[in-house]
Design an enzyme around this catalytic site. Structure first.
Site, PDB file in Angstrom:
ATOM      1  N   VAL A 103       0.821  -1.199   0.000  1.00 57.33           N
ATOM      2  CA  VAL A 103       0.000   0.000   0.000  1.00 57.33           C
ATOM      3  C   VAL A 103       0.861   1.257   0.000  1.00 57.33           C
ATOM      4  CG1 VAL A 103      -1.785   1.271   1.273  1.00 57.33           C
ATOM      5  CG2 VAL A 103      -1.852  -1.226   1.192  1.00 57.33           C
ATOM      6  N   GLU A 104       1.954   1.219   0.752  1.00 63.59           N
ATOM      7  CA  GLU A 104       2.787   2.402   0.912  1.00 63.59           C
ATOM      8  C   GLU A 104       3.588   2.746  -0.342  1.00 63.59           C
ATOM      9  OE1 GLU A 104       3.163   4.629   3.188  1.00 63.59           O
ATOM     10  OE2 GLU A 104       1.946   3.835   4.817  1.00 63.59           O
ATOM     11  N   SER A 105       4.272   1.762  -0.900  1.00 66.79           N
ATOM     12  CA  SER A 105       5.295   2.061  -1.921  1.00 66.79           C
ATOM     13  C   SER A 105       5.281   1.135  -3.124  1.00 66.79           C
ATOM     14  CB  SER A 105       6.679   1.976  -1.281  1.00 66.79           C
ATOM     15  OG  SER A 105       6.920   0.646  -0.816  1.00 66.79           O
TER      16      SER A 105
END
Length: 386
Positions: free
Chosen positions: A126-128
């Site tokens: 989700v982040e990166s």
């Protein structure tokens, strides 16, 4: 409780209250990959495919499934919405997961060792999009998308030649510490609220909880009124966890990943030039740099990095080279030049009795621009002639 263990580690580094003060207003504010494929910067063929790894048998996906704890969230309409979003383009999901191959087993181990839900191991999706060098337009960086201020508060240094946010080992440990610390400090162990605070900052989450309580409403994550990005954060995480749990049901074919980490950590006891180490051990330089994105100038220095990562099958060869005397091992400091303030290539070339062109060629420099703290390798020929 693992939260208390994490808290003790932080207290040893800095004042707990000072740290909490910084992190209250911090947060990743990233959502670096608003949809799968947002970081499609690598081809589908990955360097890890070419390594003949000798790891213990096992499947990291099965191990991860055993640690999933939030399956009951999958029936939430918001999670279902993101499941449908992801399943509409399974190729992009697979591409992101392919990018996780070097890191997934090790991150899974770290999450499991702390007794945390397995879903947390999927946060970099989700982040990166599992890109260790991902940069958001807001200034967050790395797999876990740390903003500079948050990274500083958590002890992830950013110096010439090194960025702890890009260091997968250091940033993963910091991210898990951060999650545990906030869960204990603010939320009585509620990790879902801690993840919301990871994204938006504890101050934002705490204000939303206070407002909910004032209205007489529940103050858990799923009932709060938070910024739009944060409201999507856990639904996205639970959606990808659902797909990992049953990939066949969603038309996704997961890559096989052994459940033993595919890299080894090698202590950095002296300056190490990655290009020369790769040449001496028969590794590709690109493989070594891909495993060490935190080493931003192509070298490891004990003043900034405690360890560097190497493919597990190369660990013995690397340790042998690092322990060997000159001239067989990695060049010692008398054949390296540490760039100081005011240095330029012309002066360095004169000092070592070689040409600027030789230094540029030997170090793969495209210009005469050098930076303080950079390590330049001096060709052996010049030393033999001295």
């Amino acid at each position: 409780m693992t939260y208390r263990t994490a808290r003790r580690r932080f207290i040893g580094l800095t004042s707990s209250m000072a740290l909490i003060g910084v992190l209250t207003v911090a947060g990743t504010y990233t959502q670096a990959a608003p949809h799968p494929g947002a970081y499609n910067v690598f081809p589908m063929h990955h360097f890890w495919d070419d390594l003949q790894l000798q790891t213990m048998p096992g499947d990291t996906w099965e191990r991860l499934r055993d640690n999933l704890q939030w399956q009951h969230r999958r029936q939430d309409a918001r999670v279902q919405q993101w499941i449908e979003h992801y399943r509409s383009n399974p190729a992009n999901v697979v591409e992101i997961i392919e990018r996780a191959r070097p890191w997934m087993a090790w991150i899974n181990e770290q999450v499991e060792a702390r007794g945390l839900p397995g879903e947390i191991a999927l946060m970099p999706f989700v982040e990166s999009s599992f890109d260790p060098q991902a940069q958001s337009h807001r200034g967050a960086a790395g797999l876990w998308q740390f903003m500079p201020g948050t990274a500083d508060a958590l002890g992830l240094s950013r110096q010439s030649g090194y960025d702890g946010r890009l260091d997968v080992v250091a940033s993963t440990q910091a991210a898990l510490d951060y999650i545990e610390l906030q869960a204990e400090q603010w939320y009585e162990g509620d990790l879902e609220l801690s993840l919301a605070a990871y994204n938006a900052g504890a101050g934002t989450v705490n204000r939303a909880r206070h407002a909910a309580a004032t209205r007489g409403e529940p103050s858990d994550y799923w009932h709060l009124q938070l910024p739009g990005e944060t409201m999507k954060y856990l639904p996205k995480l639970n959606a990808i966890a659902a797909i990992i749990a049953d990939p066949d049901a969603y038309g996704v074919k997961l890559p096989e990943i052994d459940d033993a980490p595919a890299f080894a950590k090698v202590p950095v006891d002296k300056p190490i030039d990655l290009a020369q180490l790769a040449n001496l051990t028969g590794m590709r330089h690109s493989d070594l740099t891909a495993l060490n994105p935190g080493l931003t100038n192509g070298s490891a220095n004990p003043s900034t990095a405690e360890v560097m990562l190497v493919p597990v099958e190369q660990e013995e060869a690397v340790l042998a080279e690092l322990s060997s005397p000159s001239p067989g091992g990695v060049p010692d400091s008398d054949r390296q030049h540490f760039v100081q303030r005011g240095d330029n290539l012309s002066a360095i070339a004169t000092q070592h009795g070689i040409s600027v062109a030789e230094i540029r060629q030997h170090n793969g420099l495209d210009s005469d621009v050098i930076h303080e703290g950079q390590v330049l390798s001096i060709p052996r020929r010049s030393l033999a002639a001295r």
